[in-house]
Enzyme design. Structure first.
Site, short mmCIF file in Angstrom:
data_model
loop_
_atom_site.label_atom_id
_atom_site.label_comp_id
_atom_site.label_asym_id
_atom_site.label_seq_id
_atom_site.Cartn_x
_atom_site.Cartn_y
_atom_site.Cartn_z
N GLY A 69 0.81 -1.21 0.00
CA GLY A 69 0.00 0.00 0.00
C GLY A 69 0.85 1.26 0.00
O GLY A 69 0.54 2.24 -0.69
N THR A 70 1.92 1.23 0.77
CA THR A 70 2.81 2.38 0.86
C THR A 70 3.39 2.71 -0.52
O THR A 70 3.48 3.89 -0.91
CB THR A 70 3.97 2.07 1.84
OG1 THR A 70 3.41 1.72 3.10
CG2 THR A 70 4.92 3.24 1.98
N ASN A 147 -7.22 4.41 9.51
CA ASN A 147 -6.73 3.18 10.12
C ASN A 147 -6.82 3.18 11.64
O ASN A 147 -6.95 2.14 12.26
CB ASN A 147 -5.29 2.93 9.69
CG ASN A 147 -4.42 4.17 9.76
OD1 ASN A 147 -4.72 5.18 9.13
ND2 ASN A 147 -3.35 4.10 10.52
N GLN A 177 -7.54 0.75 4.11
CA GLN A 177 -8.42 0.27 5.19
C GLN A 177 -9.86 0.11 4.74
O GLN A 177 -10.61 -0.69 5.30
CB GLN A 177 -8.38 1.23 6.39
CG GLN A 177 -7.06 1.25 7.13
CD GLN A 177 -6.73 -0.07 7.82
OE1 GLN A 177 -7.59 -0.91 8.05
NE2 GLN A 177 -5.46 -0.25 8.15
N SER A 197 -4.15 -2.67 -0.46
CA SER A 197 -3.08 -3.57 -0.01
C SER A 197 -3.66 -4.93 0.35
O SER A 197 -4.73 -5.00 0.97
CB SER A 197 -2.38 -2.94 1.19
OG SER A 197 -1.33 -3.76 1.63
N THR A 235 10.49 -7.88 -11.73
CA THR A 235 9.75 -9.11 -12.00
C THR A 235 8.64 -9.29 -10.98
O THR A 235 8.88 -9.17 -9.78
CB THR A 235 10.73 -10.31 -11.99
OG1 THR A 235 11.77 -10.02 -12.93
CG2 THR A 235 10.03 -11.60 -12.36
N CYS A 323 2.52 1.48 12.85
CA CYS A 323 3.66 2.22 12.31
C CYS A 323 4.08 3.34 13.24
O CYS A 323 5.23 3.74 13.26
CB CYS A 323 3.33 2.82 10.96
SG CYS A 323 2.39 1.70 9.94
C1 LIG Z 1 -4.50 3.70 5.59
C2 LIG Z 1 -3.26 2.93 5.30
N1 LIG Z 1 -2.50 3.26 4.24
C3 LIG Z 1 -1.38 2.59 3.93
C4 LIG Z 1 -0.96 1.53 4.69
C5 LIG Z 1 0.32 0.85 4.32
O1 LIG Z 1 0.08 -0.37 3.66
P1 LIG Z 1 1.26 -1.39 3.46
O2 LIG Z 1 1.55 -1.96 4.80
O3 LIG Z 1 0.75 -2.41 2.51
O4 LIG Z 1 2.41 -0.63 2.93
C6 LIG Z 1 -1.71 1.14 5.80
C7 LIG Z 1 -1.28 0.01 6.63
O5 LIG Z 1 -0.77 0.14 7.71
C8 LIG Z 1 -2.88 1.86 6.11
O6 LIG Z 1 -3.62 1.54 7.17
#
Ligand SMILES: Cc1ncc(COP(=O)(O)O)c(C=O)c1O
Ligand code: FES
Lengths: 388, 126
Positions: A69-70, A147, A177, A197, A235, A323
């Site tokens: 997701g990041t 989140n 989320q 994600s 890849t 995080c």
């Molecule tokens: C709202 C939100 N965005 C992004 C992320 C990051 O996702 P990923 O862990 O797949 O990088 C998270 C997960 O912690 C999230 O809750």
């Protein structure tokens, strides 16, 4: 007994996903190769793309797979800005660090940033956003759901305000989320880009996806080969992506019923806490909120000690986002919705998943009041204050 | 979450000397500017020796364990000895703290110093 209530941090792999990944483990070809081995991988990849894009309501050629997701957030925001000269960007104060820290970075590198305030429930006011739009606004990024507190943003209304002002401003939403827990449809929501994600919906870690509406031009952030339209070269993680596809497929099947069930359990937990523990505050929106999320401030006690004590009883929860729990500062989300420092420090996020049951919630409700009262006995604040 | 030593977990699970001393001879209340956590330390002194020490803490696991440990360390010590107890001594006694949590033990050192200072001030007043 272990009760896992930290599904906003990550979720366990679904059995069907494990099976899908095990089945695809022997398919090793490079999806870019012309031969049969490559084709087998390519087939898996495209089958998964079909499933994920159908979950988002977009066409498969509007979707790229990413590493998480990041990464999707970074590619969307930085990638779009690389192709425009406009220097004003807008986000909210309660975004996940995967968006917020990108904006801070851009802020330090010549961009003008508007960080929108949220109300006491964590919602962005579309009118406030409308007022922040400018001729040189390039991009708006507002998350679908938060989140930490679960508040769902009025994404559709925000999109409408943006479109009324200009057709050129690109609207990105981090739906990491929201996906699977609330209705997602990129067309109905009116967004140009959306990040999701796999590991938040019982899929594997290290796989994400980004929807990019046809016509939206973005430049690569990672430079390399042609994979994923050159936007995510490298890849492909075919096995993980196959698992993601499966996870989306099962998340979408009976989603409404599953969310209703999760919502009932969450409400049982919420009501139980309200009934048995004084001086608490429920954070987040009372109605427009993810069905699985419950964020509570326990007055006069500190979050980490609650979590450690719950952990000793076999219950996994977290403070704010996983995080940010590596840092010492109170959650930026809770401070933004107006909590004082002590209440923000004393907050716990319970996030349920599809596998939780009544019995587990009962167990938590059995253990929690004793833990809070034990910590309050230890707290120098407990004698004086009332919950605000 | 950070990895805490077994010793830290022991003191977190069963903290020693929790509570207030209503007729304390010295009280130290300090806040941690980094994280906003708060500790109160109460001491009872007799003939220059700390006879009893108790604490109340609003803080993380490391802060609670440090509070518990510092009360254990000071009991039976002379004021001179107690004044020399640094946060390093608390960390050592706890078999270490994770780097981001080292400042939590500073709370214990400062609360102790303040409590001793408070005791000394009260002696001057009489
Ligand atoms: C709202 C939100 N965005 C992004 C992320 C990051 O996702 P990923 O862990 O797949 O990088 C998270 C997960 O912690 C999230 O809750
Ligand atoms: S984080 Fe505040 S005392 Fe440890």
């Amino acid at each position: 007994m272990r009760v896992y209530l930290d599904n906003n941090a990550t979720t366990p792999l679904a059995e069907e996903v494990k099976k899908e990944m095990a089945d695809s483990a022997g398919i090793f070809g490079n999806a870019s190769s012309m031969h049969k081995d490559g084709m087998l991988s390519r087939n898996l990849l495209e089958k998964a793309r079909q499933k994920v894009s159908s979950g988002l309501g977009c066409s498969p050629d509007e979707l790229i797979f990413t590493g998480c997701g990041t990464e999707s957030d970074n590619i969307a925001i930085q990638g779009f800005l690389r192709g425009t000269d406009k220097k004003h960007i807008i986000t909210s104060k309660i975004e996940h660090p995967a968006v917020l820290n990108v904006f801070k970075y851009l802020h330090n590198n010549g961009y003008e940033v508007t960080y929108l305030d949220v109300d006491e429930y964590g919602a962005v006011d579309p009118e406030l956003l409308a007022g922040a739009l400018r001729k040189d606004t390039a991009l708006v990024s507002i998350m679908t759901a938060n989140n930490e507190i679960g508040t769902i943003q009025p994404v559709k209304e925000i999109s409408e305000r943006i479109r009324e002002y200009s057709k050129d401003i690109v609207f990105h939403t981090d739906a990491v989320q929201g996906f699977g827990k609330t209705d997602i449809d990129v067309k109905k929501m009116g967004v140009d880009m959306m990040s999701v994600s796999a590991h938040k919906i019982n899929g594997p870690k290290g796989v994400g996806a980004l929807f990019i509406r046809k016509g939206v031009k973005i430049k690569p952030v990672f430079i390399g080969g042609h994979h994923e339209r050159g936007l995510r070269p490298g890849t492909e993680n075919v096995q993980g992506i196959a698992g993601f596809g499966k996870a989306v497929e099962i998340a979408m099947a009976g989603m409404k019923e599953k969310n209703e069930k999760t919502g009932r359990l969450r409400d049982k937990l919420k009501e139980g806490i309200i009934r048995s523990i004084p001086n608490i505050k429920i954070n987040g929106h009372p109605e427009t909120v993810l069905p699985n999320t419950l964020n509570v401030s326990f007055r006069d006690v500190e979050g980490e000690s609650i979590i450690m004590m719950l952990d000793m009883e076999g219950i996994s929860v977290s403070t704010g986002s996983a995080c940010t729990s590596g840092t010492l500062e109170a959650s930026h989300v809770l401070l933004s919705i107006g909590l004082d420092h002590a209440s923000a420090q004393g907050s716990v996020r319970f996030s349920l998943g599809v596998y939780n049951n009544e019995q587990e919630i009962g167990y938590v409700l059995e253990k929690l009041p004793g833990i809070i009262s034990r910590l309050r006995d230890m707290s120098p604040l407990a004698k004086k204050s009332e919950c605000k | 979450m950070e990895q805490y030593s077994e010793k830290v977990m022991e003191h977190f699970r069963n903290p020693k000397n929790v509570g207030e001393i209503p007729d304390a001879d010295g009280v130290g209340r300090v806040g941690n500017p980094t994280c906003g956590d708060i500790m109160e330390l109460y001491i009872k002194v007799d003939k220059g020796i700390i006879k009893d020490a108790r604490f109340k803490t609003f803080g993380c696991g490391a802060a609670i364990a440090s509070s518990s440990m510092v009360t254990e360390l000071v009991k039976g010590k002379t004021l001179e000895e107690a004044e020399k107890i640094s946060n390093k001594a608390v960390i050592e006694a706890l078999d270490g703290l994770p780097p981001v949590k080292r400042h939590c033990s500073v709370l214990a050192e400062e609360a102790l110093k303040k409590a001793i200072e408070d005791y000394k001030n009260r002696q001057k007043d009489v």
